[in-house]
Design a protein around this motif. Structure first.
Motif, PDB file in Angstrom:
ATOM      1  N   ASN A  75      31.765  20.214  25.256  1.00  0.00           N
ATOM      2  CA  ASN A  75      32.342  21.209  25.900  1.00  0.00           C
ATOM      3  C   ASN A  75      34.382  20.805  26.088  1.00  0.00           C
ATOM      4  OD1 ASN A  75      30.871  23.001  27.161  1.00  0.00           O
ATOM      5  ND2 ASN A  75      30.018  22.169  28.234  1.00  0.00           N
ATOM      6  N   LEU A  76      34.346  19.292  25.896  1.00  0.00           N
ATOM      7  CA  LEU A  76      35.936  18.685  25.942  1.00  0.00           C
ATOM      8  C   LEU A  76      36.749  20.264  24.329  1.00  0.00           C
ATOM      9  CD1 LEU A  76      35.428  15.330  26.230  1.00  0.00           C
ATOM     10  CD2 LEU A  76      36.012  17.181  28.434  1.00  0.00           C
ATOM     11  N   ASN A  77      37.856  20.247  25.312  1.00  0.00           N
ATOM     12  CA  ASN A  77      38.399  20.893  24.218  1.00  0.00           C
ATOM     13  C   ASN A  77      38.459  21.728  22.939  1.00  0.00           C
ATOM     14  OD1 ASN A  77      40.632  18.719  25.047  1.00  0.00           O
ATOM     15  ND2 ASN A  77      40.642  17.492  23.678  1.00  0.00           N
ATOM     16  N   LEU A  78      37.441  22.866  23.947  1.00  0.00           N
ATOM     17  CA  LEU A  78      36.981  23.798  22.857  1.00  0.00           C
ATOM     18  C   LEU A  78      37.843  24.513  22.277  1.00  0.00           C
ATOM     19  CD1 LEU A  78      33.704  24.913  25.188  1.00  0.00           C
ATOM     20  CD2 LEU A  78      33.977  23.819  23.005  1.00  0.00           C
ATOM     21  N   LYS A  79      38.554  25.459  21.306  1.00  0.00           N
ATOM     22  CA  LYS A  79      39.617  25.998  20.780  1.00  0.00           C
ATOM     23  C   LYS A  79      39.402  27.388  20.073  1.00  0.00           C
ATOM     24  CE  LYS A  79      40.741  21.551  18.924  1.00  0.00           C
ATOM     25  NZ  LYS A  79      40.805  20.458  17.762  1.00  0.00           N
ATOM     26  N   LYS A  80      40.206  28.351  19.899  1.00  0.00           N
ATOM     27  CA  LYS A  80      39.717  29.553  19.113  1.00  0.00           C
ATOM     28  C   LYS A  80      40.023  29.263  18.032  1.00  0.00           C
ATOM     29  CE  LYS A  80      43.379  31.781  22.838  1.00  0.00           C
ATOM     30  NZ  LYS A  80      43.690  32.604  23.307  1.00  0.00           N
ATOM     31  N   ILE A  81      40.323  27.999  17.041  1.00  0.00           N
ATOM     32  CA  ILE A  81      40.095  27.913  15.479  1.00  0.00           C
ATOM     33  C   ILE A  81      39.158  26.539  15.966  1.00  0.00           C
ATOM     34  CG2 ILE A  81      40.538  27.797  13.757  1.00  0.00           C
ATOM     35  CD1 ILE A  81      43.460  29.116  14.254  1.00  0.00           C
ATOM     36  N   PRO A  82      37.558  27.097  15.677  1.00  0.00           N
ATOM     37  CA  PRO A  82      36.994  25.799  16.108  1.00  0.00           C
ATOM     38  C   PRO A  82      36.682  25.170  15.095  1.00  0.00           C
ATOM     39  CG  PRO A  82      35.581  27.688  15.102  1.00  0.00           C
ATOM     40  CD  PRO A  82      36.732  28.118  15.241  1.00  0.00           C
ATOM     41  N   ASP A  83      36.652  23.353  15.173  1.00  0.00           N
ATOM     42  CA  ASP A  83      36.559  22.677  14.309  1.00  0.00           C
ATOM     43  C   ASP A  83      35.002  22.182  14.040  1.00  0.00           C
ATOM     44  OD1 ASP A  83      35.720  21.419  17.264  1.00  0.00           O
ATOM     45  OD2 ASP A  83      37.553  19.746  16.797  1.00  0.00           O
ATOM     46  N   LYS A  84      34.675  21.247  13.508  1.00  0.00           N
ATOM     47  CA  LYS A  84      33.551  21.299  12.671  1.00  0.00           C
ATOM     48  C   LYS A  84      32.502  20.660  13.668  1.00  0.00           C
ATOM     49  CE  LYS A  84      34.646  18.515   8.405  1.00  0.00           C
ATOM     50  NZ  LYS A  84      35.017  17.550   7.319  1.00  0.00           N
TER      51      LYS A  84
END
Length: 226
Positions: free
Chosen positions: A41-50
């Protein structure tokens, strides 16, 4: 062999609460999964990383499985079904680390069966109402009342016995394999058991999780429509 390792008991409110090794392993699993969730849940992004992409794929898979098995009206069960599957597979997989899976303890599997039972009954009462819930036991004819009650009671028992029996048998086979190999040479215990772990821990552990989860979903649908 097959005995549950017991630790000192704790007296809570006059009740002697017995702590077992399987209970401690479950606490460790819960803690580990909680920390993993917090990390995800840390640093969730609109453009997801791996990392986030893997989690989103898993969530979508669980959602699609629930929808295909139970229908669109049961999408609210995605969190429960996903949590149930992850927790069961985590317990089944600890055998890979030389730890006896908690699911070889019948009290653990019975607890899981009772949780499923209570979720099903609670949802059914919420959906059809308390009156319709109890009158549903006498359908389609009143003479089937005892059979319907017995069938409902047997659900958590059958779920727990199936999971316990298969996981306990797998553990016994692995213990026998290591015991036999130790009589040959300690080197034999390093490589030969790997295929056995692949089957009894990974494959069978996954299959038992799938069966438990699928039966849970099917019974939620069937019983909630009674």
């Amino acid at each position: 062999m097959g005995q549950i390792t017991q630790l000192p008991s704790v007296n809570l409110f006059g009740y002697n609460f017995q702590i077992t090794l399987s209970l401690i392993v479950q606490w460790v699993i819960v803690l580990g999964l909680s920390l993993l969730i917090a990390f995800i849940n840390l640093n969730l992004k609109k453009i997801p990383d791996k990392k986030q992409s893997i989690v989103e794929i898993l969530v979508e898979f669980v959602g699609k499985t629930v929808e295909d098995t139970m229908g669109k009206d049961f999408k609210s069960f995605v969190p429960f079904i996903g949590t149930l599957g992850i927790y069961l597979i985590a317990m089944n997989f600890v055998g890979l680390f030389g730890i006896k899976p908690p699911t070889t303890d019948f009290s653990t599997t019975l607890g899981m069966g009772l949780i499923t039972f209570m979720v099903i009954q609670g949802y059914t009462i919420k959906k059809v109402g308390i009156l319709h819930y109890f009158t549903g036991y006498a359908k389609p004819v009143a003479v089937l009342l005892p059979i319907n009650i017995m069938e409902r009671i047997m659900l958590p028992i059958s779920l727990s016995l199936r999971l316990f029996g298969n996981m306990f048998a797998s553990t016994i086979i692995m213990e026998l394999a290591y015991s036999s190999l130790s009589k040959i040479t300690w080197v034999a215990q390093l490589g030969i058991p790997i295929p056995l772990h692949m089957y009894f821990d990974l494959f069978d552990g996954t299959i038992q999780m799938v069966i438990f989860v699928m039966l849970t979903m099917i019974n939620i649908v069937i019983i909630s429509e009674h």
